[in-house]
Enzyme design. Structure first.
Site, mmCIF file in Angstrom:
data_model
loop_
_atom_site.group_PDB
_atom_site.id
_atom_site.type_symbol
_atom_site.label_atom_id
_atom_site.label_comp_id
_atom_site.label_asym_id
_atom_site.label_seq_id
_atom_site.Cartn_x
_atom_site.Cartn_y
_atom_site.Cartn_z
ATOM 1 N N ARG A 94 48.144 47.552 32.820
ATOM 2 C CA ARG A 94 49.130 46.666 33.374
ATOM 3 C C ARG A 94 50.610 46.615 33.020
ATOM 4 O O ARG A 94 52.093 46.932 33.775
ATOM 5 C CB ARG A 94 48.589 45.350 34.545
ATOM 6 C CG ARG A 94 48.093 45.349 35.354
ATOM 7 C CD ARG A 94 47.160 46.822 36.130
ATOM 8 N NE ARG A 94 46.881 46.941 37.288
ATOM 9 C CZ ARG A 94 45.789 47.641 37.641
ATOM 10 N NH1 ARG A 94 46.215 48.891 37.078
ATOM 11 N NH2 ARG A 94 45.434 47.406 38.730
ATOM 12 N N SER A 179 36.986 48.386 46.093
ATOM 13 C CA SER A 179 38.252 48.655 45.745
ATOM 14 C C SER A 179 38.025 49.091 43.946
ATOM 15 O O SER A 179 36.874 47.634 42.737
ATOM 16 C CB SER A 179 39.228 47.675 45.884
ATOM 17 O OG SER A 179 40.580 47.453 45.179
#
Length: 412
Positions: A94, A179
């Site tokens: 991230r 996911s």
């Protein structure tokens, strides 16, 4: 009219594809930013998809080398791990992606940054803390926390319907609704049937590693050489294949680990926002490197320095998991950990087999291991008689505690 250009962290998946179209409906010009961090992706197809969905511009950046050297290598030096099992593959990606987004926003004059992270997860925090650290005046659009978006999309079923209505290709189906997040370091699987922690994951869910039962029946041997706590060479014993560049080293170890089912875990972890979540992770090269690094560190690092380093490693792991990579404390600990690695060098002999990693031996020019000193067959500078006083001194507080307990028992 204010600038309404937004840089979206675009993955090409269901969520961010729907968000791209939704942002356009809300009146934003969308720049889709897709970072190549080693995911299995047809990037030109993703570019065309984002363009077809109405992106003003699509920027695809290959940051794999930087991802390895600037983000993953500090984690290897630190032996990072969260809650004893998770090697932080999603967490570390991230700040890398966010940095690329911010660079694009500053270059393009965009005020807005957006992502597709859920309002219940950790990624929203990791992305946004990175945004604000690097671009303090940024305006963040987090659709999964916005009332107008949530009213329209109460869950993934609504996303599927929206995608069909707007001609958005579906990368997943309701039958396999988990996911996934993938990069060079790992791949994760969450949601869908996995949300019940009792439910056993389908045997074929993992796509990066061979199931250990199906892995080769013969072990594979190789060696990893370290310098200043990071790998500088990998060489296999069987085919003599050698790699000495950061990205190639990591890809090489991923290949080895994948063949032998290394790095699979199924865990329930504690999210930063307070809830528990279940995830399945595959981290082949990361698992191998952590075992190798711990081993070479043990032979080259002073005992007391290592104790301090273990504490800092735990703190650093927390900072990465909770999104504080660019924080003052994160920078300080990262530099301190790098300092601890100055003498961490040498070669570790290893073997992988059926999902397990084995250390076979190690050697180092900076080793603190003294074979003569430790040998049972050699008289060295160490005098065994000194141990008697050493033991008596360490026993003093134990004897005093026993004396006090016995005295208290007599008084009762």
């Amino acid at each position: 009219m204010p600038n309404k250009t937004v840089v979206l962290a675009y993955s090409g998946g269901l969520d961010t594809s729907c968000i791209l179209v939704w942002l356009k409906e809300e009146g934003y010009d969308v720049i889709a930013y897709l970072a190549n961090i080693g995911q299995d992706e047809d990037f030109e197809e993703a570019r065309q998809k984002a363009t077809n969905l109405g992106a003003k511009k699509v920027i695809i950046e290959d940051v794999r080398e930087n991802f390895v050297t600037e983000f993953m290598y500090p984690m290897i030096q630190a032996d990072c791990i969260y809650e004893d099992r998770y090697l932080l593959g999603t967490s570390i990606a991230r700040p890398c992606i966010a940095r690329g987004q911010v660079k694009v926003a500053l270059k393009e004059g965009a005020e807005y940054l957006s992502h597709g992270a859920t309002g219940k997860g950790n990624d929203q925090i990791r992305f946004e803390l990175s945004y604000y650290s690097l671009f303090p005046k940024a305006k963040v659009i987090a659709p999964w926390r916005m009332e107008s978006f949530i009213e329209k999309f109460k869950g993934r079923t609504d996303l599927f319907e929206y995608a069909k209505k707007n001609g958005i290709p579906l990368p997943v189906t309701p039958k396999n609704p988990w996911s996934t997040d993938e990069n060079l370091m790992h791949i994760s699987y969450e949601s869908g049937i996995l949300e019940n922690p009792k439910t056993e994951a389908p045997r074929d869910i993992c796509k990066r590693t061979t199931h250990p039962e199906d892995a080769p029946d013969k072990p594979e041997r190789f060696e990893i050489e370290f310098k200043k706590g990071v790998p500088i060479r990998v060489q296999c014993h069987s085919d003599k294949k050698s790699s000495d560049k950061p990205l190639e080293i990591y890809k090489h170890l991923n290949e080895i680990g994948s063949r032998h089912g290394i790095g699979r875990i199924d865990i329930v972890e504690n999210r930063f926002v307070g809830m528990k979540s279940r995830g399945i992770y595959e981290t082949p090269a990361g698992t191998i490197l952590r075992e190798a690094h711990l081993d070479i560190e043990n032979i080259t690092m002073d005992k007391e320095v290592r104790k301090l380093k273990q504490y800092l490693s735990n703190q650093f792991s927390q900072y990465i998991y909770t999104g504080f990579w660019y924080s003052p404390e994160g920078n300080f600990v990262r530099e301190s950990l790098a300092k601890s690695q100055e003498n961490v060098e040498g070669i570790v002999q290893m073997q992988v087999y059926k999902g397990h990693v084995y250390i076979l031996g190690r050697e180092s020019k900076t080793s603190l291991y003294n074979e003569e000193l430790v040998s049972m067959d050699v008289i060295s500078d160490y005098n065994p008689e000194d141990a008697a006083g050493f033991i008596r001194i360490n026993a003093l507080r134990l004897r005093e505690n026993t004396r006090l307990r016995q005295m208290t028992e007599k008084m009762q």
